[in-house]
Design an enzyme around this catalytic site. Structure first.
Site, short mmCIF file in Angstrom:
data_model
loop_
_atom_site.label_atom_id
_atom_site.label_comp_id
_atom_site.label_asym_id
_atom_site.label_seq_id
_atom_site.Cartn_x
_atom_site.Cartn_y
_atom_site.Cartn_z
CB SER A 39 -0.94 -0.03 1.18
OG SER A 39 -2.01 0.74 1.11
CG ASP A 153 -4.49 -1.56 0.60
OD1 ASP A 153 -3.51 -2.36 1.17
OD2 ASP A 153 -4.31 -0.44 1.17
#
Length: 263
Positions: A39, A153
């Site tokens: 991320s 993510d």
């Protein structure tokens, strides 16, 4: 001095602290030849791998709340609040899109495939494609369709991906963005609304996943960033966050050195 692998976790704007961590390590002559990022960690790690960390820090430090808002390319909320392309296009003015395999150091970005319920590793191809998939926070950024995969993510399955370090002989330094909160009164869950309960449950889940990764893979150094150091969108506080990351790295690295010398 031995070479270092740095693992950069996920956690929104508080991930900017990882710039400060890397700056401390560079200033103290740690030889970082591998970055594993998830991320926000994939973005910070990408800039570092291209030798553009200071440029990213300068760009982040100039952001205001208004400028952060301008980078939000709103989408059909049915698929995700933001498209997620405007900020990455803008960031290419800071560090360019290159193929990962051409970077001077080893780089891995992690995303999550919701179709196969598994982690996806990016170690080749466009670094921006890797970052775009790795930062696709569910319901916030649109997911990325890739062949028969639907990517979101990487923090969904692995917010601190220590297990994906490839250079096993390196010193491993992990930055956990889900550290325990500081200066926070105990939450009265009986008075919390459903959204607050959902957010707190998410934080607890992430912290447990991160600690499980630490317990199993045992990095040589662990830098814990308190989860309440900033909100997810507080990119306008980048200067403070970078300094805090630098100070946390200094505290952990120097304290553990002293302990090792005593032993």
């Amino acid at each position: 001095m031995k070479k270092v692998s740095v693992v950069l976790g996920s956690g929104g704007a508080r991930g900017i602290t990882q710039i400060g961590v890397l700056q401390y390590l560079q200033e103290n002559n740690y030889i970082i030849d591998e970055v594993v990022g998830c991320s926000i960690g994939s973005l910070i790690g990408g800039a570092f791998a291209e030798g553009k960390l200071d440029e990213l820090a300068f760009w982040m430090g100039r952001l205001t709340k208004a400028e952060v808002f301008k980078l939000m390319d709103f989408s059909n909320p049915k698929f995700g609040l933001l498209k997620g392309t405007k900020v990455l296009t803008t960031l290419q003015q800071v560090f360019e899109d290159v193929n990962i395999e051409n970077l001077p150091i080893s780089y891995t970005a992690i995303a999550t495939d919701l179709v196969k319920e598994e982690q996806v590793l990016f170690r080749s191809g466009s670094i921006y494609n890797a970052i775009r998939a790795s930062i696709a926070i569910p319901a916030v950024f649109k997911g990325v369709e890739q062949d028969d995969r639907f990517l979101v993510d990487g923090g969904v399955l692995n917010p601190l991906p220590i297990n994906h370090v490839q250079k096993k002989d390196n010193i491993v330094i992990a930055v956990n963005l889900d550290g325990l909160p500081v200066l926070e009164e105990q939450i009265n869950y009986k008075s919390c609304n459903s959204v607050n309960i959902l957010l707190e449950s998410y934080r607890v889940m992430r912290r447990q996943l991160s600690m499980l990764s630490v317990d199993i893979y045992k990095p040589d150094y662990l830098i814990d960033v308190p989860h309440n150091i900033s909100g997810i969108w507080d990119f306008d506080r980048s200067d403070m966050l970078i300094k805090r990351g630098y100070d946390l790295a200094k505290e952990v690295m120097e304290n553990q050195k002293v302990e090792a010398d005593i032993l």
